[in-house]
Write a protein that holds these residues in place. Structure first.
Motif: not given
Length: 447
Positions: A14-33
């Protein structure tokens, strides 16, 4: 598979999955913008995200220190101390978040100068920063809650919260931007809303867990201000516990400064060689990032289990845990090295369609192949050190590694150029592991 390995994987995956999802917060912002504006919008999000990454990274001790102390209290079966640690870290995290909000204009100006932000992006960075900063108390409070859950042998809750944050961020950002037309303000509002959603869900889950274990002091279902007030006063009066809390976290903070110094210098040194070499180093560093996501999962398992066995005075359990963690680490070294050697070039092609960058990166792939071997031991022992609250060992190994990095770089730079930068970085990773092992053998009985 025996119970020891199952327990490690139960916490690590579960920690590995959490680590992978963390950068997505920034990537979502970049993708939308990227769909609503030009390069000015994109650079504004990139700079704004980096500002918060630096701010929060330096306060990572709120997670790590909390994890180690909580796991030890859990091992002692001291439910009251588990609660005290949680409330203590929440006081600091929420307090620092409020301080950031109060001082936001000074932080904004200083970070814009430090990041060499293009003038054209200043206005948009400011808009993004002034909205997302309101999520600072939630993010820093969530750091403490995540560390507390790990210490309580629960990595599934942080994983679910990380997934929830990304879902909220995606839905809210799309609604604010494309329905309400808020543009960059909508992207920032979506990020802040996701941070608060994660914090509220984590706090509610923690309170339910505490009450289910027989302690009703943390009760979000009742507005009992007198109980909250008396509990906080009692915890503030525990001077010895606060002293230990800050002792542990001081070492982690200084260790983080060493890491930040090396990472900033690595990026800066690559940038001084031109845009092409900066792009090459950035692409190759993703190979380190991927390996670190995997190894951090096992480090988190090490935090939880080593702290639990140390708190329970179970020396045999601690020894077995450390040996099994190194066993998993060796497996990861073999797997990642094989994957990088066989598919490194293809992976770079996935990241960029620019053949010139891929061609320029080929001569340096050898250094990327050595990342797993050089870095594994440090990841494993960082987790063990946090679980044992042996933070002086972490600081010692990282400081020694930082000195080694700069010494190797300046000795080799004039003769080897960008190769010297990578040799220095691998020396940094290797020295962290060597120094950690030496410290552990000298001061700790874990092998």
């Amino acid at each position: 598979m025996d119970n020891w390995n199952k327990e490690i994987l139960r916490l690590a995956i579960p920690s590995i999955i959490s680590n992978v999802t963390v950068p997505l917060l920034g990537l979502v912002d970049l993708a939308v913008v990227g769909h609503i504006g030009n390069e000015t919008y994109i650079s504004a999000i990139a700079v704004g995200s980096m500002v918060f990454n630096v701010m929060y990274w330096l306060l990572g001790f709120l997670r790590m220190g909390t994890s180690g102390m909580t796991s030890q209290a859990y091992g002692r079966q001291d439910e009251q101390e588990c609660l005290n640690i949680l409330l203590r870290t929440l006081m600091i995290g929420l307090g620092m978040g409020i301080l950031f909000i109060v001082a936001q204009r000074g932080i904004e100006w200083g970070m814009l100068q430090l990041m060499n932000t293009p003038k054209a992006s200043w206005q948009f960075v400011a808009i993004y920063f002034r909205i997302v900063i309101w999520g600072a108390p939630a993010m820093l409070g969530l750091y403490g809650l995540t560390g507390w859950f790990i210490g309580m042998q629960d990595t599934r809750t942080p994983m679910m919260v990380a997934v929830l944050q990304n879902v909220v961020n995606i839905v809210a950002s799309l609604f604010f931007v494309f329905v309400l037309g808020w543009q960059i303000s909508g992207v920032a509002a979506g990020t802040a809303l996701a941070q608060w959603a994660g914090f509220v869900v984590s706090l509610y889950t923690a309170s339910k867990r505490i009450k289910s274990r027989g302690n009703k002091e943390l009760d979000v279902d009742k507005s009992n201000c007198r109980v909250w007030y008396s509990t906080c006063r009692r915890i503030l009066a525990m001077k010895g516990e606060w002293g230990n809390f800050f002792r542990v976290n001081k070492d982690i903070f200084l260790r983080t400064l060493c890491l930040v110094s090396v990472n900033f210098f690595f990026t800066s040194a690559g940038g001084k060689q031109g845009a092409m070499m900066l792009a090459v180093n950035t692409l190759l560093m993703t190979l380190f990032t991927l390996f670190s996501y995997m190894m951090d999962g096992f480090a988190y398992a090490g935090e939880a289990l080593s702290g639990k066995y140390y708190g329970a005075a179970d020396e045999q359990g601690l020894h077995i845990t450390v040996r099994r963690l190194f066993g998993f680490g060796i497996m990861m070294v073999l797997v990642f090295t094989a994957v990088y050697v066989l598919g490194g070039v293809d992976f770079l092609r996935l990241l960029t369609s620019d053949t010139a960058v891929v061609t320029a990166a080929r001569p340096y792939l050898l250094w990327a192949y050595l990342i797993p071997l050089a870095g594994m031991a440090a990841f494993v022992l960082d987790g063990v050190f946090i679980g044992l609250t042996e933070t002086k060992g972490m600081l010692f190994s990282t400081a020694m590694a930082m000195v080694t990095f700069f010494a190797v770089y300046y000795l080799l730079w004039s003769s080897f150029g960008n190769d010297a930068l990578w040799i220095a970085f691998l020396s940094f990773l290797g020295m962290r592991g060597i120094a950690s092992i030496l410290w552990a053998r000298r001061y700790l009985v874990i092998f």
